[in-house]
Design an enzyme around this catalytic site. Structure first.
Site, mmCIF file in Angstrom:
data_model
loop_
_atom_site.group_PDB
_atom_site.id
_atom_site.type_symbol
_atom_site.label_atom_id
_atom_site.label_comp_id
_atom_site.label_asym_id
_atom_site.label_seq_id
_atom_site.Cartn_x
_atom_site.Cartn_y
_atom_site.Cartn_z
ATOM 1 N N GLU A 327 0.844 -1.192 0.000
ATOM 2 C CA GLU A 327 0.000 0.000 0.000
ATOM 3 C C GLU A 327 0.882 1.245 0.000
ATOM 4 O O GLU A 327 1.765 1.383 0.854
ATOM 5 C CB GLU A 327 -0.898 0.043 1.241
ATOM 6 C CG GLU A 327 -2.031 -0.945 1.240
ATOM 7 C CD GLU A 327 -2.972 -0.720 2.420
ATOM 8 O OE1 GLU A 327 -4.150 -1.096 2.303
ATOM 9 O OE2 GLU A 327 -2.537 -0.163 3.455
ATOM 10 N N CYS A 328 0.662 2.143 -0.935
ATOM 11 C CA CYS A 328 1.334 3.435 -0.993
ATOM 12 C C CYS A 328 2.857 3.265 -0.922
ATOM 13 O O CYS A 328 3.472 2.821 -1.880
ATOM 14 C CB CYS A 328 0.808 4.356 0.099
ATOM 15 S SG CYS A 328 1.157 6.104 -0.222
#
Length: 436
Positions: A327-328
């Site tokens: 994520e990210c």
């Protein structure tokens, strides 16, 4: 029965977190059990709440969560004496289009729980106008009640007197006024406050905030202004499926942006979580079913990550047979290269073709609704996921197959689609909940 109160303000950067921490620790020191929550998608503040109260704090979000989920999360305050919900941004700030049960505004939570709002007002550069702002916030939306105001960063006793008189004339209670006090300013960086776990002196900072706030704010009057509250039984829990039975979770200063309610939901569903530190050159647990790399600050540690051969080779070996999701910041590390703020390119793990750059910063911020075009750990193709994106990195290349069609809160399609290749998947948004 607990006393419920929302801490909010007209805008960001006014002092909500400092006041929340001081109230929570002061009441805990007096023998009360204090439970905190964070309204909105901020994944940093809950750790500060936990440091102040000794109890885990979680996010509640009216755009991404339904009422049942919010009720379930808030019900952890059933054994508390005081329950505080710290807001995000200004009291009524949310997105233009309504989500699951609101726009993400703090006011949604205040109205839903029927808790009064304690406003933090910074009257710097103004006097009586501060009362006009407070009165406007009080009257803007029926169903949102104002408990009163704490002034922050008043310039002088005369300044305080002017603002106090105007607020009292408007029928608004003033619980205290804080002069400027640099010693309790919490350090910040580009994504918000420096994380609690990175601050060795966080306990001393909170203690100093308690001393300072107790000297200038009537804590008993604030407590009396809170609403008597008893949580209602929740019809449903958090709608999150664990990505696997055994989850290897990257966890250190570079990989820490994961919502507490996510980890709790995974464990509640029977999943086992083992953590490892890429910064310490550790590889994921070889007996895990899936590896999850949350966001954080890999752009500040890119050279160290690139040099950690054991982590990189271990993650590649893991991905040959089992799913890996990022994520990210975790997504950026799954890519081929990350360029730091100095323009230096660092080789990442190469599980995806993503290339990102922090050299030219551009803010990407907002809620995201993604419809998966292919499976990712814990979710099948077609699943609708709600999350939030906040980063300053620029995509240089995103050559792999798109993982999802991603919309912002207005319904517009955005370019940050996420990627998939083999066993690896990644997204720029942080997952909050799946649509039921």
């Amino acid at each position: 029965m607990a006393a419920g109160l929302v801490i909010s303000a007209p805008a960001s950067g006014v002092g909500k977190t400092t006041l929340t921490l001081a109230l929570a620790r002061a009441w805990r020191n007096s023998g009360l059990r204090v439970q905190c929550f964070k309204s909105g998608p901020d994944y940093i503040d809950p750790a500060f709440h936990a440091a102040a109260t000794g109890r885990a704090s979680v996010n509640v979000d009216s755009w991404a969560m339904d009422r049942g989920t919010i009720s379930h999360l808030v019900s952890r305050g059933i054994d508390a004496d005081v329950v505080l919900a710290e807001g995000s941004m200004g009291l009524f700030d949310g997105v233009a289009a309504r989500g699951v049960c609101g726009t993400g505004a703090t006011a949604d939570i205040a109205e839903m729980l029927d808790w009064p709002v304690l406003l933090v007002i910074d009257p710097s550069g103004q006097a009586q106008t501060a009362a006009a702002i407070a009165a406007g916030l009080r009257d803007y939306r029926p169903g949102v009640r104002l408990a009163g105001v704490v002034l922050n960063r008043v310039a002088s006793p005369r300044h305080e007197a002017l603002v106090r008189r105007a607020l009292l004339d408007a029928g608004i209670a003033v619980f205290g006024a804080l002069p400027r006090h640099a010693e309790i300013s919490l350090p910040k960086r580009h994504l918000g406050l420096v994380q609690a776990e990175e601050q060795a002196e966080i306990g001393k900072l909170i203690d100093e905030a308690v001393r300072f706030v107790a000297e200038h704010v009537d804590l008993d009057a604030v407590l009396r202004s809170a609403a008597t509250w008893s949580p209602q039984p929740a019809a449903s829990g958090v709608n999150v499926t664990p990505p696997g039975q055994r989850i290897a979770l990257a966890r250190d200063a570079a990989f820490s942006f994961v919502y507490p309610h996510m980890l709790e939901a995974w464990r509640a569903a029977g999943a086992e979580i083992s953590t490892f530190s890429p910064l310490a050159d550790e590889a994921p647990d070889p007996v895990a079913d899936v590896c999850w790399l949350p966001g954080g600050y890999p752009e500040l540690q890119a050279g160290r990550i690139a040099a950690n051969a054991r982590f990189r080779s271990g993650l590649r070996a893991f991905a040959e047979t089992r799913p890996v999701h990022g994520e990210c910041g975790g997504y950026m590390v799954l890519g081929t290269a990350l360029t730091d703020a100095d323009g230096i390119s660092h080789e990442m793990t190469g599980l995806l073709g993503l290339e990102t750059s922090f050299a030219k910063r551009r803010m990407h911020l907002g809620y995201r609704l993604a419809e998966l075009a292919a499976p990712m750990p814990g979710h099948q193709a077609g699943a609708r996921l709600r999350g939030h994106e906040f980063h300053y990195s620029t995509i240089v290349a995103q050559p792999d197959t798109a993982l999802a069609v991603v919309h912002d809160a207005t319904g517009a399609v955005i370019a940050e689609t996420g990627s998939r290749r083999g066993q690896a998947t990644g997204t720029f948004f942080h997952l909050i909940a799946e649509d039921r």
